[in-house]
Scaffold this motif. Structure first.
Motif, short mmCIF file in Angstrom:
data_model
loop_
_atom_site.label_atom_id
_atom_site.label_comp_id
_atom_site.label_asym_id
_atom_site.label_seq_id
_atom_site.Cartn_x
_atom_site.Cartn_y
_atom_site.Cartn_z
N ILE A 93 -8.76 46.25 -3.67
CA ILE A 93 -7.88 45.22 -4.25
C ILE A 93 -8.43 43.83 -3.96
O ILE A 93 -8.46 42.96 -4.85
CB ILE A 93 -6.45 45.37 -3.68
N LEU A 94 -8.89 43.60 -2.74
CA LEU A 94 -9.39 42.27 -2.37
C LEU A 94 -10.77 41.99 -2.97
O LEU A 94 -11.10 40.83 -3.26
CB LEU A 94 -9.43 42.13 -0.85
N ASP A 95 -11.57 43.04 -3.18
CA ASP A 95 -12.85 42.84 -3.87
C ASP A 95 -12.61 42.35 -5.30
O ASP A 95 -13.31 41.45 -5.78
CB ASP A 95 -13.62 44.17 -3.94
N LEU A 96 -11.62 42.92 -5.96
CA LEU A 96 -11.29 42.50 -7.33
C LEU A 96 -10.79 41.06 -7.33
O LEU A 96 -11.15 40.26 -8.20
CB LEU A 96 -10.25 43.43 -7.93
N LYS A 97 -9.98 40.73 -6.34
CA LYS A 97 -9.47 39.35 -6.25
C LYS A 97 -10.61 38.36 -6.00
O LYS A 97 -10.69 37.31 -6.67
CB LYS A 97 -8.46 39.24 -5.10
N SER A 98 -11.49 38.69 -5.07
CA SER A 98 -12.62 37.78 -4.77
C SER A 98 -13.50 37.60 -5.99
O SER A 98 -13.95 36.47 -6.28
CB SER A 98 -13.43 38.35 -3.61
N TYR A 99 -13.76 38.68 -6.71
CA TYR A 99 -14.59 38.58 -7.91
C TYR A 99 -13.91 37.70 -8.95
O TYR A 99 -14.57 36.86 -9.58
CB TYR A 99 -14.85 39.97 -8.47
N ARG A 100 -12.63 37.86 -9.13
CA ARG A 100 -11.89 37.02 -10.09
C ARG A 100 -12.01 35.55 -9.73
O ARG A 100 -12.25 34.70 -10.60
CB ARG A 100 -10.41 37.44 -10.11
N GLU A 101 -11.87 35.24 -8.45
CA GLU A 101 -11.96 33.85 -8.02
C GLU A 101 -13.38 33.31 -8.19
O GLU A 101 -13.56 32.14 -8.54
CB GLU A 101 -11.50 33.74 -6.56
#
Length: 711
Positions: A326-334
């Motif tokens: 979940i946090l990998d996806l968030k970091s990539y989005r940012e």
């Protein structure tokens, strides 16, 4: 902060030792902080609108949703689950913060609205004293809770709190809140030292204690008046910076988490989102292919690691940590939003945000979702990425073979469909064909009870129970195919649709009262997912081998049961003639994920075990906390480098952690996949001489046979 007697009522001056210029500066900085906060919140929520529309109506009956979310958040129930210390810690911090926020708001209303409009103040007398008492009490809880958090993070160093996404913002968050709490009491204590009249304000028990410490340290009233503006400004600026910082870092979870709970889907996990009929639609080629709710999930994550702590894949050292995904996806989005380079969301062989092996490791057990205190729906995002892997052809070779078997043969074993009912050849009675005669139970047997030698014994046991109880039941013979539950969870949505369409079309041609499933996986998808499919969207597709064009069982008029639920009714009606003392084994029972966490059925299997006379001992992880066997989500068909296997760990728990310990004779299951995985774990873990794997149906048949011999 001098206590005054205004008309005989006790109160105090808000801006003691703060002149007009200081007050003006404070209001100016407050406006700036609030504007920065509002803009940040707007940017966050505006970003979610760039995601895909969510297939669920997440805002229906909004008032009820908000009330329910407030109850869930206010109770801290999820925080207390499995973790009393963490529950208390979070409750103290959350309620302390909320009460202090409410107290600040009350003061703001009194000074800047009520006083301006009426020239009077309601912040005096008994109300003022009650206000001070409550804020001191909850402020103390706030500081204690943060102290507990600091102790757990820096002294105990709880493993689940740390990971690849741990950063200075985590430290800044907890320390800023702690300094705000302690700073508030310091401001109060200095004020009370500087004004003798506040000595009578004994309801402010923390302030009185703080003032006493300061006086013992040599602080005089004159010294308090001199340092008060410095102390006050330090506390005020820290508070305003925190307000402005909220939308841009970890503190935003205070808003996004509540929004996530408001917009949760109670069916999430057990009912996966349907794919659109538009073949041009993409699953996870881009971060904005994720729905707005899935983007909100990413921001709602608090990095608490509760999902990581219960994940059987992580415990087995598979390359999956649900929090990190979940946090990998968030970091990539940012990163992309900041102009960074784009890359595939999920792929085999590296170079992507998420590696295919990570997604293949997921057992779809829903433990992560059950443990998550902010209702993140991991499985929706995980399944989206599995569908993308299927679209790209990046599927595990073993799973691809299973897909081929299902497409060609209709089952995961690659066996001819004509052999589907061969398991019944050893029965002393014939099975009815539900396609040709009316029955009470249409029994969906499933792949493993039909083709796997070990599970054929379970199928025969269940058939004997139905026969013994005088139930009218029949099967579909070669018209029964794989149910599609696990095929769907590893990404083959269109194959799932073919299977679902075939089955509902077949069901429509049969006459029966109920559908009874051997496998909890079949039970879940037929009960919860088949009714969600609008088959009309796909009926005209030449690739779909069905013509059914409606919604099957949309109103739940056809009851779908797991066999333990059906047989538990028969036992209650005394149709098996059990007296409850036929067997005397010491046993433990394993809750299958798809029966327990997915569908909240915990008691029917236990009632059946007790009905045999067996003494049932619970494992520490039971019911909603049950630990997955390792076979869900396609795990049954894949090979992993894991140590220990989930099945081995579960058997160890049964023999070492239950109250009966090594006295456990039988490990009881109610799922064919669990039977398969635990029979394997019993061999690879070295438990063959320690206990036996039995299905509840096998226990019941033994009890019935024992009763017959006794009679």
């Amino acid at each position: 902060m001098q206590v005054l007697q205004a008309g005989g009522e006790v109160t105090r001056e808000t801006f003691w030792q703060i002149g007009p210029l200081g007050r003006g500066m404070f209001y100016f900085l407050s406006v700036v902080a609030v504007l920065v906060f509002v803009y940040g919140v707007y940017e966050r929520f505006a970003r979610y609108t760039e995601g895909e529309a969510d297939p669920r109506d997440r805002l229906d009956d909004l008032g009820s949703r908000v009330v329910t979310a407030a109850r869930i958040a206010g109770s801290n129930g999820k925080q207390f689950d499995r973790d009393l210390y963490g529950g208390l810690m979070h409750a103290f911090v959350m309620w302390g913060f909320l009460v202090l926020l409410i107290g600040t708001t009350i003061l703001f209303i009194d000074i800047d609205f009520y006083n301006v409009l009426t020239g009077e103040s309601f912040w005096q007398g008994d109300f003022y004293l009650a206000y001070q008492l409550v804020l001191d009490a909850f402020g103390l809880l706030f500081v204690v809770g943060l102290g507990m958090a600091i102790y757990r993070r820096y002294v105990v160093r709880n493993e689940r709190l740390f990971g690849p996404h741990s950063s200075l913002e985590d430290d800044a968050f907890v320390w800023t809140l702690f300094l705000l709490g302690v700073g508030g009491f310091l401001v109060q204590g200095v004020s009370m030292v500087g004004q003798e009249i506040r000595a009578a304000e004994t309801v402010s028990f923390v302030g009185v204690f703080t003032a006493g410490l300061l006086e013992a340290g040599g602080l005089t009233p004159e010294g308090a008046a001199a340092i008060y503006p410095w102390v006050w400004w330090h506390h005020s600026i820290l508070a305003l910076v925190f307000v402005a910082w909220i939308p841009y870092a970890k503190p935003f979870h205070m808003l996004s988490s509540f929004a996530n709970v408001v917009t949760r889907d109670e069916k999430a996990g057990r009912v996966l989102p349907n794919v659109p009929a538009d073949l041009d639609a993409t699953n996870a080629e881009d971060i904005d292919d994720f729905s707005w709710k899935e983007l909100l999930d990413q921001d709602a994550c608090t990095k608490c690691g509760r999902c990581s702590a219960v994940c059987p894949a992580k415990a087995a050292n598979r390359p999956l940590d649900p929090r990190d995904v979940i946090l990998d996806l968030k970091s990539y989005r940012e990163e992309v939003d900041a102009g960074g380079e784009t890359k595939p969301i999920v792929a085999d062989g590296g170079g992507s945000v998420i590696d295919s092996e990570t997604m293949e490791s997921c057992m779809a057990c829903m433990a992560c979702m059950d443990a998550c205190p902010v209702e993140i729906e991991h499985l929706n995002s995980f399944t989206r990425m599995n569908r993308q892997l299927t679209d790209q052809g990046d599927v595990d070779s073993n799973v691809q073979g299973v897909f081929q078997d299902v497409m060609r043969k209709g089952n995961t074993f690659g066996e001819p469909q004509r052999k589907r009912a061969d398991w019944a050849d050893e029965l002393e009675f014939d099975l009815a064909d539900a396609r040709e005669e009316e029955v009470e139970y249409l029994w969906y047997v499933g792949d493993y009870p039909s083709f796997d030698d070990r599970n054929k014994r379970v199928a025969r046991s269940l058939a004997k129970l139905f026969e013994q109880a005088g139930v009218s039941f029949g099967i579909l013979f070669d018209d029964e195919r794989t149910d599609g539950n696990d095929v769907r969870r590893i990404g083959e949505e269109f194959l799932y649709l073919e299977l679902a369409g075939h089955h509902v079309e077949t069901f429509e041609e049969c006459a029966f009262e109920r559908i009874v499933c051997t496998d909890p996986h079949s039970y879940n998808t037929m009960k919860n997912e088949y009714p969600e499919v609008d088959f009309a969207e796909f009926a005209d597709d030449p690739m779909m081998p069905f013509e059914y064009d409606g919604r099957w069982n949309a109103e739940g008029e056809i009851e779908v049961l797991h066999w333990t639920q059906a047989v538990e009714e028969l036992v209650r009606e005394n149709r098996l003639g059990l007296s409850g003392d036929e067997l005397d084994y010491t046993v433990t029972y394993h809750d299958p994920c798809h029966l327990g966490r997915y569908n909240d059925e915990y008691e029917a299997p236990r009632d059946l075990v007790r009905a045999t006379g067996c003494e049932l001992y619970e494992m520490p992880r039971n019911r909603a906390d049950s630990f997955c066997c390792g076979g869900g989500g396609g795990g049954l068909w894949m090979e992993f480098d894991e140590e220990p296997k989930p099945s081995e760990e579960r058997l160890r728990e049964a023999l070492q952690d239950t109250d009966a310990g090594s006295g456990v004779e039988k490990f009881v299951v109610a799922c064919p996949i669990c039977t398969t995985m635990y029979e394997d774990g019993r061999k690879t873990g070295g438990y063959e001489d320690d206990l036996e794997i039995v299905d509840v149906a096998e226990l019941l048949v033994e009890a019935v046979d024992s009763k017959g011999r006794a009679d």
